[in-house]
Each structure stands twice: as C-alpha cells, then as structure tokens.
Write a protein that holds these residues in place. Structure first.
Motif, PDB file in Angstrom:
ATOM      1  N   VAL A  12       9.817   1.503  -3.239  1.00  0.00           N
ATOM      2  CA  VAL A  12       9.942   2.637  -2.329  1.00  0.00           C
ATOM      3  C   VAL A  12       8.563   3.181  -2.013  1.00  0.00           C
ATOM      4  O   VAL A  12       7.577   2.915  -2.728  1.00  0.00           O
ATOM      5  CB  VAL A  12      10.819   3.764  -2.930  1.00  0.00           C
ATOM      6  CG1 VAL A  12      12.216   3.262  -3.240  1.00  0.00           C
ATOM      7  CG2 VAL A  12      10.195   4.347  -4.185  1.00  0.00           C
ATOM      8  N   SER A  13       8.499   3.968  -0.963  1.00  0.00           N
ATOM      9  CA  SER A  13       7.248   4.647  -0.627  1.00  0.00           C
ATOM     10  C   SER A  13       6.900   5.667  -1.706  1.00  0.00           C
ATOM     11  O   SER A  13       7.780   6.306  -2.296  1.00  0.00           O
ATOM     12  CB  SER A  13       7.389   5.350   0.720  1.00  0.00           C
ATOM     13  OG  SER A  13       6.311   6.247   0.937  1.00  0.00           O
ATOM     14  N   ARG A  14       5.615   5.809  -1.976  1.00  0.00           N
ATOM     15  CA  ARG A  14       5.183   6.879  -2.883  1.00  0.00           C
ATOM     16  C   ARG A  14       5.700   8.228  -2.404  1.00  0.00           C
ATOM     17  O   ARG A  14       6.025   9.115  -3.229  1.00  0.00           O
ATOM     18  CB  ARG A  14       3.643   6.913  -2.966  1.00  0.00           C
ATOM     19  CG  ARG A  14       3.053   8.188  -3.606  1.00  0.00           C
ATOM     20  CD  ARG A  14       3.472   8.303  -5.045  1.00  0.00           C
ATOM     21  NE  ARG A  14       3.121   9.572  -5.655  1.00  0.00           N
ATOM     22  CZ  ARG A  14       3.895  10.642  -5.677  1.00  0.00           C
ATOM     23  NH1 ARG A  14       5.082  10.623  -5.072  1.00  0.00           N
ATOM     24  NH2 ARG A  14       3.509  11.739  -6.283  1.00  0.00           N
ATOM     25  N   VAL A  27      -2.001   4.306  -4.528  1.00  0.00           N
ATOM     26  CA  VAL A  27      -1.228   5.261  -5.328  1.00  0.00           C
ATOM     27  C   VAL A  27      -2.085   5.700  -6.510  1.00  0.00           C
ATOM     28  O   VAL A  27      -2.397   4.898  -7.392  1.00  0.00           O
ATOM     29  CB  VAL A  27       0.095   4.646  -5.822  1.00  0.00           C
ATOM     30  CG1 VAL A  27       0.851   5.653  -6.686  1.00  0.00           C
ATOM     31  CG2 VAL A  27       0.946   4.211  -4.637  1.00  0.00           C
ATOM     32  N   ARG A  28      -2.457   6.960  -6.528  1.00  0.00           N
ATOM     33  CA  ARG A  28      -3.365   7.476  -7.553  1.00  0.00           C
ATOM     34  C   ARG A  28      -2.680   8.441  -8.527  1.00  0.00           C
ATOM     35  O   ARG A  28      -3.186   8.667  -9.624  1.00  0.00           O
ATOM     36  CB  ARG A  28      -4.532   8.223  -6.887  1.00  0.00           C
ATOM     37  CG  ARG A  28      -5.320   7.401  -5.885  1.00  0.00           C
ATOM     38  CD  ARG A  28      -6.348   6.517  -6.567  1.00  0.00           C
ATOM     39  NE  ARG A  28      -7.211   5.855  -5.594  1.00  0.00           N
ATOM     40  CZ  ARG A  28      -6.979   4.672  -5.052  1.00  0.00           C
ATOM     41  NH1 ARG A  28      -5.882   4.005  -5.395  1.00  0.00           N
ATOM     42  NH2 ARG A  28      -7.809   4.137  -4.189  1.00  0.00           N
ATOM     43  N   ASP A  29      -1.548   9.009  -8.112  1.00  0.00           N
ATOM     44  CA  ASP A  29      -0.969  10.106  -8.897  1.00  0.00           C
ATOM     45  C   ASP A  29       0.316   9.726  -9.622  1.00  0.00           C
ATOM     46  O   ASP A  29       0.995  10.588 -10.170  1.00  0.00           O
ATOM     47  CB  ASP A  29      -0.718  11.325  -8.014  1.00  0.00           C
ATOM     48  CG  ASP A  29       0.136  11.022  -6.800  1.00  0.00           C
ATOM     49  OD1 ASP A  29       0.342   9.832  -6.506  1.00  0.00           O
ATOM     50  OD2 ASP A  29       0.601  11.967  -6.137  1.00  0.00           O
ATOM     51  N   ASP A  34       0.833  -1.198   0.000  1.00  0.00           N
ATOM     52  CA  ASP A  34       0.000   0.000   0.000  1.00  0.00           C
ATOM     53  C   ASP A  34       0.876   1.259   0.000  1.00  0.00           C
ATOM     54  O   ASP A  34       1.812   1.369   0.789  1.00  0.00           O
ATOM     55  CB  ASP A  34      -0.907  -0.008   1.239  1.00  0.00           C
ATOM     56  CG  ASP A  34      -1.852   1.178   1.256  1.00  0.00           C
ATOM     57  OD1 ASP A  34      -2.580   1.378   0.271  1.00  0.00           O
ATOM     58  OD2 ASP A  34      -1.818   1.924   2.261  1.00  0.00           O
ATOM     59  N   ASN A  35       0.568   2.184  -0.900  1.00  0.00           N
ATOM     60  CA  ASN A  35       1.284   3.462  -1.032  1.00  0.00           C
ATOM     61  C   ASN A  35       2.763   3.267  -1.375  1.00  0.00           C
ATOM     62  O   ASN A  35       3.599   4.085  -1.021  1.00  0.00           O
ATOM     63  CB  ASN A  35       1.148   4.318   0.233  1.00  0.00           C
ATOM     64  CG  ASN A  35       1.421   5.793  -0.032  1.00  0.00           C
ATOM     65  OD1 ASN A  35       0.941   6.348  -1.021  1.00  0.00           O
ATOM     66  ND2 ASN A  35       2.207   6.432   0.817  1.00  0.00           N
ATOM     67  N   GLU A  36       3.080   2.188  -2.073  1.00  0.00           N
ATOM     68  CA  GLU A  36       4.450   1.925  -2.503  1.00  0.00           C
ATOM     69  C   GLU A  36       4.503   1.775  -4.019  1.00  0.00           C
ATOM     70  O   GLU A  36       3.484   1.508  -4.669  1.00  0.00           O
ATOM     71  CB  GLU A  36       4.999   0.677  -1.816  1.00  0.00           C
ATOM     72  CG  GLU A  36       5.180   0.863  -0.321  1.00  0.00           C
ATOM     73  CD  GLU A  36       5.606  -0.414   0.389  1.00  0.00           C
ATOM     74  OE1 GLU A  36       5.858  -0.347   1.609  1.00  0.00           O
ATOM     75  OE2 GLU A  36       5.657  -1.492  -0.252  1.00  0.00           O
ATOM     76  N   VAL A  37       5.716   1.925  -4.554  1.00  0.00           N
ATOM     77  CA  VAL A  37       5.901   1.957  -6.003  1.00  0.00           C
ATOM     78  C   VAL A  37       7.124   1.111  -6.371  1.00  0.00           C
ATOM     79  O   VAL A  37       8.159   1.191  -5.702  1.00  0.00           O
ATOM     80  CB  VAL A  37       6.109   3.404  -6.501  1.00  0.00           C
ATOM     81  CG1 VAL A  37       6.341   3.441  -8.007  1.00  0.00           C
ATOM     82  CG2 VAL A  37       4.923   4.284  -6.125  1.00  0.00           C
TER      83      VAL A  37
END
Length: 376
Positions: free
Chosen positions: A155-157, A82-84, A35-38
């Motif tokens: 990594v984290s967003r 992650v939306r952006d 969650d919230n990672e890329v």
C-alpha cells in the motif's frame, strides 16, 4: 512474493453468498513495494458494507479486484522514500490515502484527497501502479488502495497510520474505517456540542460507532433507529437513551414530540435514500442532517427545498468521517484504551479467510455488526 487473497471476478452476485461464492481465494503474485510504498503483513481485516457494495453492485469497481479496505498489520518492508516507518511497526490502513498537496489536503480535508479519489476508482495504488498480478502477468485491481483480504498487501505510505503495538490487531482494524467514519461523522462533520440531541439512523458497525461518538461528544440524548430489534437492543446496551424501530409509521411524530420539534442533528448511516429522507424529517428547524451512508449512484433524495431556506437547515455529507487520519486514529484509540469508546463491543464474529463468503452473507442478512478476518 506469493500471497493468498480474496478476489472478486464479477459484481452483482446473487445471494446467498455462501452458495454463489462471489469471492474466490486465489494465489497471487505481490510485487515488492515501490517508491513511497510499504509491504504490510495483514493480521486482521474487517468486513464492511463498502466491500459488500462492490460485491452486490451498488458501488461498481473494476474487476478482477482483491477486496478489503479495513485492516491492521505489521510493516515487513518499506520502499524508497519511506523514512518514518520501519519493519516491525504496527499500522492501521486507511482507505483514502492523503497526498498532502492537492487543494483538499492543503485545506486540512484529506478525506477528499483528489489523487486518492482518482486512483481508488481506477483500482490502482496512488502511484497508478498495480502490485497484484496473476502468474501470467495479468493485473488484479486494488480495492481502495488496500486490498486487505489477503495475508500481505503493498500500500501507499499515505494509506497507513502507525499505532500503539499494545492494541490487539482485531480491534485495531476497526479504526481504519468503522471508527473513523462513524465517530468522525459526529465529531468532525456534525461538530456536535455537549448537550445537543443526536439521532443515528442505521445501526451497522459505522452507525453504532456514531452512537458511541455522540456519547463521547456529550450529547444529552442519543436516539437510535434501525429495522432490526436486536441492533436497537445493542444500541441501548451501548448507552443510547432511546431506540425506535423505523418501521413504526408514527416514528416521525413520536420523535418530534420527544424532542420538542426534532433533533439538533440526525446522522444517516443506512446507505438508503429513504433513511436520509427520514433523517431530514426528524431534524429540527436550524438543525443539521449528516449522511455517511453510500447508496447506489442512481438513487436520489426528495426533500422539501423551501425548508432548507425558511428553516435554515444544513444537509451535508461525511466521507471517512471528515477525518484527518494521523490525528484522529490516535485520538480514537486513546479513547478506546481509556474505556470511553468501547468499539470492541461491536465485534460480533471472527473468521478465517476461507469463511469470507459466509461472512458477507451474514453481513448482507443483517446478522452481524462487525466481523474480522484474523490471519496467523
């Protein structure tokens, strides 16, 4: 997925690093983004003194650790939430993710993000998780939430800033640390005004970015200091108005004579307590001394306390150039693209991942400014 990464197994390695080889290229298992990672395909990663300070023990971190924190790459996948960002976006990694919710972040000081400081020291991502493992499941620690000396990283967003895809990756990587820290120390931390005099002590990649930043800010005099004459020559080539070798025993008196009492602001980027004491000595009454150099935690500075009061001095630290990454990366990239911030002139070597130990020996010996590992 399987990746190749440079892993540090113990700190305090002896030199020369090309012989002792403190970094071992290993095949690791990289988990999918949470969650919230890329997931980022790393295209270029810079060798920085912040990595070197982990290798030599000046900044102890938990090991084993996959090093690297200054990087640029391409988004390959995003986790839930992650939306952006989307696959194909070009991004720069910033080694202090900003949560946006803690007190420093709420005050507009994301470089001091409290959750980021905690997890960076612990060797995890902001989530508190490890995404790097060996085949037997043993976790490998993340360096500053990035671990960029690898072909891919999760990594984290909050560690990423989207950039113009026209920017070459080997230049883009520098904006995640060297440029943010060096230019930001001048513009954000010191808040230099046009016409002021600025000294920069320590002309590595970050210090030379401070030289460039001082010129962008409109300093009337930019005075460069180092122990290496070749770096002094480069600072002059970049536009420094004066350059002095700090070994000169009369250096302080010469600067005070040149500036009629001292510079408006002295910026220490050498990571040495002696360099910071020198910076303080050449700062004028009422002036500001800024330090962005990271010395060993046990090192202490001796200054004349009464001068802080009687001369209304300011002594302050600057971490990641007191930056707001989403704002400052775009600004500094724009200045670079306009030819006003020629950070490309600081790139002295390009390497492969397998040459990383040779690169760090070159950095430790003072024979490089900025070196970048390029990944195919």
């Amino acid at each position: 997925m399987k990746i190749r990464a440079a892993v540090l197994h113990s700190i305090g390695a002896e030199r020369p690093f090309q012989d002792t080889r403190p970094l071992v290229i290993e095949e690791l298992e990289l988990d999918p983004p949470g969650d919230n990672e890329v997931l980022v395909q790393i295209k270029a990663a810079g060798l920085c003194h912040s990595d070197l300070s982990v290798i030599d023990g000046n900044r102890p971190r938990p090991v084993p650790m996959a090093l690297g924190h200054e990087a640029a790459g391409i988004v390959k996948a995003v986790g839930s939430g992650v939306r952006d960002l989307k696959e194909g976006d070009h991004v720069v990694a910033v080694f202090v993710p900003s949560c946006g919710h803690c007190s420093p972040c709420a005050e507009g000081r994301p470089a001091l993000c409290e959750p980021a400081a905690k997890t960076n020291n612990a060797g995890t991502l902001v989530s508190g998780e490890h995404r790097l493992h060996r085949d037997d499941g043993t976790p490998v620690n993340h360096h500053l939430g990035v671990s960029a000396f690898a072909d891919h990283a999760v990594v984290s967003r909050d560690s990423l800033v989207r950039i113009d895809p026209a920017l070459p990756f080997h230049h883009a990587a520098l904006f995640g640390c060297a440029v943010l820290t060096g230019v930001g120390a001048v513009i954000n931390s010191a808040n230099i005004k046009a016409g002021q005099t600025v000294a920069v002590i320590g002309l590595g990649g970050v210090g030379l970015n401070s030289v460039l930043g001082a010129m962008v800010a409109g300093a009337s005099e930019v005075i460069a200091f180092d122990l290496d004459d070749s770096k002094l020559a480069l600072a002059t080539e970049l536009g420094a108005s004066h350059a002095f070798n700090s070994k000169d025993p009369d250096c302080v008196e010469k600067i005070k004579a040149l500036t009629k009492g001292g510079v408006d602001c002295a910026i220490e980027m050498a990571g040495s307590e002696k360099a910071l004491e020198f910076a303080y000595l050449i700062t004028r009454r009422g002036g500001t001394t800024v330090t962005g150099g990271l010395a060993h935690p046990e090192k202490k500075v001796a200054i004349q306390q009464v001068s802080l009061v009687a001369e209304e001095r300011t002594l302050k630290g600057s971490y990641v150039g007191s930056c707001v990454p989403v704002r400052d990366v775009a600004r500094y990239v724009s200045l670079f693209q306009q030819g006003k911030l020629p950070v490309d002139k600081l790139l002295t070597h390009t390497l492969t991942l397998d040459q990383i130990n040779e690169g760090f020996e070159r950095l430790a010996a003072g024979e490089a400014v900025r070196q970048v590992i390029e990944f195919n």
